[in-house]
Write a protein that holds these residues in place. Sequence first.
Motif, PDB file in Angstrom:
ATOM      1  N   GLU A 190       3.973   0.722   2.299  1.00  0.00           N
ATOM      2  CA  GLU A 190       3.733  -0.259   3.360  1.00  0.00           C
ATOM      3  C   GLU A 190       3.737  -1.653   2.765  1.00  0.00           C
ATOM      4  O   GLU A 190       3.084  -1.915   1.756  1.00  0.00           O
ATOM      5  CB  GLU A 190       2.383   0.008   4.020  1.00  0.00           C
ATOM      6  CG  GLU A 190       2.065  -0.975   5.131  1.00  0.00           C
ATOM      7  CD  GLU A 190       0.728  -0.657   5.781  1.00  0.00           C
ATOM      8  OE1 GLU A 190      -0.105  -1.585   5.855  1.00  0.00           O
ATOM      9  OE2 GLU A 190       0.519   0.491   6.197  1.00  0.00           O
TER      10      GLU A 190
ATOM     11  N   ARG B 105       7.030   0.007   6.917  1.00  0.00           N
ATOM     12  CA  ARG B 105       6.739   1.205   6.131  1.00  0.00           C
ATOM     13  C   ARG B 105       8.072   1.810   5.715  1.00  0.00           C
ATOM     14  O   ARG B 105       8.881   2.166   6.569  1.00  0.00           O
ATOM     15  CB  ARG B 105       5.891   2.172   6.922  1.00  0.00           C
ATOM     16  CG  ARG B 105       4.445   1.649   7.047  1.00  0.00           C
ATOM     17  CD  ARG B 105       3.556   2.567   7.820  1.00  0.00           C
ATOM     18  NE  ARG B 105       3.262   3.784   7.069  1.00  0.00           N
ATOM     19  CZ  ARG B 105       2.144   4.464   7.208  1.00  0.00           C
ATOM     20  NH1 ARG B 105       1.202   4.056   8.036  1.00  0.00           N
ATOM     21  NH2 ARG B 105       1.948   5.569   6.519  1.00  0.00           N
TER      22      ARG B 105
ATOM     23  N   HIS C 126       0.845  -1.190   0.000  1.00  0.00           N
ATOM     24  CA  HIS C 126       0.000   0.000   0.000  1.00  0.00           C
ATOM     25  C   HIS C 126       0.881   1.240   0.000  1.00  0.00           C
ATOM     26  O   HIS C 126       1.824   1.346   0.792  1.00  0.00           O
ATOM     27  CB  HIS C 126      -0.902   0.013   1.235  1.00  0.00           C
ATOM     28  CG  HIS C 126      -1.798   1.196   1.299  1.00  0.00           C
ATOM     29  ND1 HIS C 126      -2.928   1.324   0.517  1.00  0.00           N
ATOM     30  CD2 HIS C 126      -1.732   2.329   2.040  1.00  0.00           C
ATOM     31  CE1 HIS C 126      -3.520   2.475   0.783  1.00  0.00           C
ATOM     32  NE2 HIS C 126      -2.809   3.106   1.699  1.00  0.00           N
ATOM     33  N   TYR C 127       0.566   2.174  -0.884  1.00  0.00           N
ATOM     34  CA  TYR C 127       1.279   3.445  -0.940  1.00  0.00           C
ATOM     35  C   TYR C 127       0.502   4.484  -0.140  1.00  0.00           C
ATOM     36  O   TYR C 127      -0.645   4.783  -0.446  1.00  0.00           O
ATOM     37  CB  TYR C 127       1.432   3.895  -2.393  1.00  0.00           C
ATOM     38  CG  TYR C 127       2.073   5.260  -2.572  1.00  0.00           C
ATOM     39  CD1 TYR C 127       3.158   5.657  -1.800  1.00  0.00           C
ATOM     40  CD2 TYR C 127       1.578   6.145  -3.512  1.00  0.00           C
ATOM     41  CE1 TYR C 127       3.741   6.894  -1.964  1.00  0.00           C
ATOM     42  CE2 TYR C 127       2.158   7.388  -3.696  1.00  0.00           C
ATOM     43  CZ  TYR C 127       3.243   7.760  -2.911  1.00  0.00           C
ATOM     44  OH  TYR C 127       3.824   8.994  -3.077  1.00  0.00           O
ATOM     45  N   HIS C 128       1.128   5.010   0.890  1.00  0.00           N
ATOM     46  CA  HIS C 128       0.565   6.091   1.690  1.00  0.00           C
ATOM     47  C   HIS C 128       1.073   7.395   1.084  1.00  0.00           C
ATOM     48  O   HIS C 128       2.179   7.847   1.397  1.00  0.00           O
ATOM     49  CB  HIS C 128       0.990   5.966   3.158  1.00  0.00           C
ATOM     50  CG  HIS C 128       0.477   4.744   3.831  1.00  0.00           C
ATOM     51  ND1 HIS C 128      -0.745   4.700   4.464  1.00  0.00           N
ATOM     52  CD2 HIS C 128       1.011   3.510   3.954  1.00  0.00           C
ATOM     53  CE1 HIS C 128      -0.941   3.491   4.970  1.00  0.00           C
ATOM     54  NE2 HIS C 128       0.106   2.746   4.673  1.00  0.00           N
ATOM     55  N   LYS C 129       0.273   7.956   0.204  1.00  0.00           N
ATOM     56  CA  LYS C 129       0.708   9.097  -0.597  1.00  0.00           C
ATOM     57  C   LYS C 129       1.083  10.306   0.261  1.00  0.00           C
ATOM     58  O   LYS C 129       2.129  10.909   0.058  1.00  0.00           O
ATOM     59  CB  LYS C 129      -0.393   9.476  -1.598  1.00  0.00           C
ATOM     60  CG  LYS C 129       0.022  10.539  -2.579  1.00  0.00           C
ATOM     61  CD  LYS C 129      -1.062  10.774  -3.611  1.00  0.00           C
ATOM     62  CE  LYS C 129      -0.621  11.807  -4.636  1.00  0.00           C
ATOM     63  NZ  LYS C 129      -1.631  11.983  -5.676  1.00  0.00           N
ATOM     64  N   SER C 130       0.246  10.671   1.217  1.00  0.00           N
ATOM     65  CA  SER C 130       0.527  11.875   2.009  1.00  0.00           C
ATOM     66  C   SER C 130       1.769  11.712   2.882  1.00  0.00           C
ATOM     67  O   SER C 130       2.505  12.670   3.108  1.00  0.00           O
ATOM     68  CB  SER C 130      -0.677  12.278   2.855  1.00  0.00           C
ATOM     69  OG  SER C 130      -1.001  11.253   3.762  1.00  0.00           O
ATOM     70  N   ALA C 131       2.023  10.507   3.358  1.00  0.00           N
ATOM     71  CA  ALA C 131       3.211  10.243   4.181  1.00  0.00           C
ATOM     72  C   ALA C 131       4.432   9.883   3.330  1.00  0.00           C
ATOM     73  O   ALA C 131       5.538   9.797   3.851  1.00  0.00           O
ATOM     74  CB  ALA C 131       2.929   9.117   5.168  1.00  0.00           C
ATOM     75  N   ARG C 132       4.208   9.654   2.039  1.00  0.00           N
ATOM     76  CA  ARG C 132       5.253   9.206   1.115  1.00  0.00           C
ATOM     77  C   ARG C 132       5.971   7.971   1.671  1.00  0.00           C
ATOM     78  O   ARG C 132       7.175   7.935   1.811  1.00  0.00           O
ATOM     79  CB  ARG C 132       6.258  10.328   0.842  1.00  0.00           C
ATOM     80  CG  ARG C 132       5.729  11.431  -0.029  1.00  0.00           C
ATOM     81  CD  ARG C 132       6.856  12.352  -0.483  1.00  0.00           C
ATOM     82  NE  ARG C 132       6.373  13.660  -0.787  1.00  0.00           N
ATOM     83  CZ  ARG C 132       6.338  14.695   0.064  1.00  0.00           C
ATOM     84  NH1 ARG C 132       6.804  14.569   1.264  1.00  0.00           N
ATOM     85  NH2 ARG C 132       5.856  15.851  -0.312  1.00  0.00           N
ATOM     86  N   GLU C 133       5.166   6.942   1.947  1.00  0.00           N
ATOM     87  CA  GLU C 133       5.692   5.677   2.459  1.00  0.00           C
ATOM     88  C   GLU C 133       5.034   4.509   1.738  1.00  0.00           C
ATOM     89  O   GLU C 133       3.846   4.563   1.411  1.00  0.00           O
ATOM     90  CB  GLU C 133       5.427   5.539   3.957  1.00  0.00           C
ATOM     91  CG  GLU C 133       6.193   6.526   4.801  1.00  0.00           C
ATOM     92  CD  GLU C 133       5.893   6.388   6.274  1.00  0.00           C
ATOM     93  OE1 GLU C 133       6.770   6.729   7.072  1.00  0.00           O
ATOM     94  OE2 GLU C 133       4.783   5.946   6.648  1.00  0.00           O
TER      95      GLU C 133
END
Length: 127
Positions: free
Chosen positions: A19, A29, A10-17
């Motif tokens: 997972e 992450r 999973h790409y956490h766009k706002s955190a730029r991470e």
Amino acid sequence: MPAPIPNRVHYHKSARELELGYPDGSIYRLPIELLRVYSPSAEVQGHHPDEAVLQTGKRHVGLLNISQAGRYALKLHFDDGHDTGLFTWEYLLDLATHQHERWDDYLRRLERAGASRDPGTIQIHQV
């Protein structure tokens, strides 16, 4: 023994991470900047350790797309245009389990080179 294959990416766009979740319940992450500066591509790593190219100005890099390469890797499409290099399951797990050492090494190399994580030009991102 081959590395386990994540059952969740999973790409956490706002955190730029990015997972990675594994069948045993492990979750990692990874900062996209770390993935970008340690891209396994020849453009970054060279063909020999002495040929590695220090990546600078990647603090704000993100992902445009993630695609699976067969059953053994992910191809990450970074928003700075970089999309070469395949992140094998083994390499991703190694980055995940050694990310603090890799990060510290990266910061030391930047400091020695008098370089920065910040881009030298204005970053323009379209949403």
